[in-house]
Design an enzyme around this catalytic site. Sequence first.
Site, PDB file in Angstrom:
ATOM      1  N   SER A 194       1.049  -1.187  -0.108  1.00 42.57           N
ATOM      2  CA  SER A 194       0.042   0.087  -0.009  1.00 42.57           C
ATOM      3  C   SER A 194       0.978   1.181  -0.042  1.00 42.57           C
ATOM      4  O   SER A 194       2.028   1.067   0.243  1.00 42.57           O
ATOM      5  CB  SER A 194      -0.728   0.040   1.371  1.00 42.57           C
ATOM      6  OG  SER A 194      -1.183   1.386   1.397  1.00 42.57           O
ATOM      7  N   TYR A 207      -1.017  -0.955  10.823  1.00 45.67           N
ATOM      8  CA  TYR A 207      -1.384  -1.256   9.319  1.00 45.67           C
ATOM      9  C   TYR A 207      -0.345  -0.579   8.349  1.00 45.67           C
ATOM     10  O   TYR A 207       0.296  -1.639   7.767  1.00 45.67           O
ATOM     11  CB  TYR A 207      -2.535  -0.600   8.830  1.00 45.67           C
ATOM     12  CG  TYR A 207      -3.015  -0.715   7.432  1.00 45.67           C
ATOM     13  CD1 TYR A 207      -3.666  -1.777   6.870  1.00 45.67           C
ATOM     14  CD2 TYR A 207      -2.582   0.226   6.586  1.00 45.67           C
ATOM     15  CE1 TYR A 207      -3.885  -1.989   5.603  1.00 45.67           C
ATOM     16  CE2 TYR A 207      -2.906   0.341   5.052  1.00 45.67           C
ATOM     17  CZ  TYR A 207      -3.636  -1.048   4.685  1.00 45.67           C
ATOM     18  OH  TYR A 207      -3.900  -1.298   3.280  1.00 45.67           O
TER      19      TYR A 207
HETATM   20  N1  LIG Z   1      -8.789   0.187  -0.478  1.00 48.54           N
HETATM   21  C1  LIG Z   1      -7.614   0.767  -0.272  1.00 48.54           C
HETATM   22  O1  LIG Z   1      -7.579   2.064  -0.068  1.00 48.54           O
HETATM   23  C2  LIG Z   1      -6.347   0.125  -0.407  1.00 48.54           C
HETATM   24  C3  LIG Z   1      -5.046   0.790  -0.561  1.00 48.54           C
HETATM   25  C4  LIG Z   1      -4.022   0.145  -0.883  1.00 48.54           C
HETATM   26  C5  LIG Z   1      -3.759  -1.130  -0.345  1.00 48.54           C
HETATM   27  N2  LIG Z   1      -5.045  -1.881  -0.349  1.00 48.54           N
HETATM   28  C6  LIG Z   1      -4.819  -3.353  -0.047  1.00 48.54           C
HETATM   29  O2  LIG Z   1      -5.384  -3.979  -0.936  1.00 48.54           O
HETATM   30  C7  LIG Z   1      -5.847  -5.258  -0.408  1.00 48.54           C
HETATM   31  C8  LIG Z   1      -7.374  -5.384  -0.569  1.00 48.54           C
HETATM   32  O3  LIG Z   1      -8.192  -4.318  -0.270  1.00 48.54           O
HETATM   33  P1  LIG Z   1      -9.674  -3.730  -0.572  1.00 48.54           P
HETATM   34  O4  LIG Z   1      -9.882  -2.485  -0.224  1.00 48.54           O
HETATM   35  O5  LIG Z   1     -10.219  -4.443  -1.670  1.00 48.54           O
HETATM   36  O6  LIG Z   1     -10.333  -4.526   0.897  1.00 48.54           O
HETATM   37  P2  LIG Z   1     -11.953  -4.997   1.024  1.00 48.54           P
HETATM   38  O7  LIG Z   1     -12.311  -4.971   2.442  1.00 48.54           O
HETATM   39  O8  LIG Z   1     -12.754  -4.433   0.174  1.00 48.54           O
HETATM   40  O9  LIG Z   1     -11.979  -6.642   0.634  1.00 48.54           O
HETATM   41  C9  LIG Z   1     -10.716  -7.435   1.248  1.00 48.54           C
HETATM   42  C10 LIG Z   1     -11.325  -8.712   1.202  1.00 48.54           C
HETATM   43  O10 LIG Z   1     -10.245  -9.749   1.802  1.00 48.54           O
HETATM   44  C11 LIG Z   1     -11.149 -10.590   2.448  1.00 48.54           C
HETATM   45  N3  LIG Z   1     -10.392 -11.029   3.763  1.00 48.54           N
HETATM   46  C12 LIG Z   1     -10.265 -10.284   4.915  1.00 48.54           C
HETATM   47  N4  LIG Z   1      -9.229 -11.161   5.842  1.00 48.54           N
HETATM   48  C13 LIG Z   1      -9.390 -12.220   5.357  1.00 48.54           C
HETATM   49  C14 LIG Z   1      -8.909 -13.433   5.746  1.00 48.54           C
HETATM   50  N5  LIG Z   1      -8.072 -13.468   7.057  1.00 48.54           N
HETATM   51  N6  LIG Z   1      -8.836 -14.580   5.026  1.00 48.54           N
HETATM   52  C15 LIG Z   1      -9.487 -14.421   3.747  1.00 48.54           C
HETATM   53  N7  LIG Z   1      -9.853 -13.341   3.238  1.00 48.54           N
HETATM   54  C16 LIG Z   1      -9.955 -12.258   4.160  1.00 48.54           C
HETATM   55  C17 LIG Z   1     -12.212  -9.884   3.009  1.00 48.54           C
HETATM   56  O11 LIG Z   1     -13.476 -11.087   3.285  1.00 48.54           O
HETATM   57  C18 LIG Z   1     -12.590  -9.025   1.852  1.00 48.54           C
HETATM   58  O12 LIG Z   1     -13.514  -9.655   0.893  1.00 48.54           O
HETATM   59  C19 LIG Z   1      -5.744  -5.259   1.086  1.00 48.54           C
HETATM   60  O13 LIG Z   1      -4.509  -5.877   1.200  1.00 48.54           O
HETATM   61  C20 LIG Z   1      -5.341  -3.657   1.206  1.00 48.54           C
HETATM   62  O14 LIG Z   1      -4.455  -3.474   2.448  1.00 48.54           O
HETATM   63  C21 LIG Z   1      -6.165  -1.314  -0.146  1.00 48.54           C
END
Ligand SMILES: NC(=O)c1ccc[n+]([C@@H]2O[C@H](COP(=O)([O-])OP(=O)(O)OC[C@H]3O[C@@H](n4cnc5c(N)ncnc54)[C@H](O)[C@@H]3O)[C@@H](O)[C@H]2O)c1
Length: 318
Positions: A194, A207
């Site tokens: 991230s 985080y």
């Molecule tokens: N959304 C943002 O702003 C952003 C920015 C940079 C990086 N990210 C990274 O991208 C990735 C996805 O983020 P997102 O925004 O799509 O999140 P989200 O919450 O929309 O989706 C995450 C998914 O991961 C699943 N999950 C969580 N814990 C789990 C576990 N222990 N086992 C299996 N599945 C699990 C959840 O059920 C969900 O379906 C993450 O690693 C996040 O840190 C997100």
Amino acid sequence: MSGETKEVINKKSSSKIVLEVLQIIAESLLLILKIFFYIGESLYKILVPPTLKEVKGKVVLITGTGHGIGRELALLYAAEGATVVGWDLNDKGNKETQEEIVQNKYQKCYFYKCDVSDREQVFRTAKAMRKEVGKVDILINNAGIMPCHALLDHTPDEIDRIFKVNVYAHIWTIEAFLPDMMKNNEGHIVALSSCAGLFGIRNLAPYCASKFAVAGLMESLFEELHSNPNNRIQLTTLFPYMTNTGLCRKPKIKFENAMPMLVPSELAKEIMKAQRSDQFEVGVPNYLTTVNNYARLLPRNAQIAVQDFFNTYVEADL
Ligand SMILES: NC(=O)c1ccc[n+]([C@@H]2O[C@H](COP(=O)([O-])OP(=O)(O)OC[C@H]3O[C@@H](n4cnc5c(N)ncnc54)[C@H](O)[C@@H]3O)[C@@H](O)[C@H]2O)c1
């Protein structure tokens, strides 16, 4: 020790020193040549982007496919003809993603309920999917969580969970699938870090620490694989800016028009492009990593001024 023996030892050690100095000079010159060569190569790649690797027919395992970026990645890879395998602990979300792929008549897809933070579940699910689908060609470690409040307001359980999902899960899946990749000397591992893995952000200390850890994990794994000169296993780490999936519940963006949140489907395209062009570390938007690298060269107070200029963070969710 006689004077003669001492002289022989001195001569030996001084010739060793001379040899080492010559080696340093020769290798430094070679290093400088290599640096200029690779700068030229990367400029060439900017002007003439590399052709994207084919993913049709490849087995792509994506974690966290029940929502957000993971779901968009699943749809995108399926649309490109890959066999998508989705893991999520949210069965309902996973089923919705699966239905969308089936409705679009994309390739066959397989979805499993799995808590990726649990090593035993990871190995059990890996065994079941290996039997049903086969070996994994591309592993995308995407699942992540982001509790968001001041460090001292995080509970110990919360901090534990952040590291289990955001860091340990990457290690468990790598442990499960890297041996097959090493046996065949092919495969690709993608990790979602991230922008919080590039610089510290208010209300996100655990985080951020977990996302820095992901970058460190991938960089060290690269060093291990790179020690085999014939290695063909690729690694890609992504550093995306805030994305509109609901994960960032209270984003605070100073320049909202110049730096809007990313759209998950657009980010998924960038992730796939980075993977298909074998890039090692990619910021989304691209300038994130470049600005961060240059800002790190500045004196500490200047770095703080840069961060204050952007003044972009996430408000506490408590
Ligand atoms: N959304 C943002 O702003 C952003 C920015 C940079 C990086 N990210 C990274 O991208 C990735 C996805 O983020 P997102 O925004 O799509 O999140 P989200 O919450 O929309 O989706 C995450 C998914 O991961 C699943 N999950 C969580 N814990 C789990 C576990 N222990 N086992 C299996 N599945 C699990 C959840 O059920 C969900 O379906 C993450 O690693 C996040 O840190 C997100």
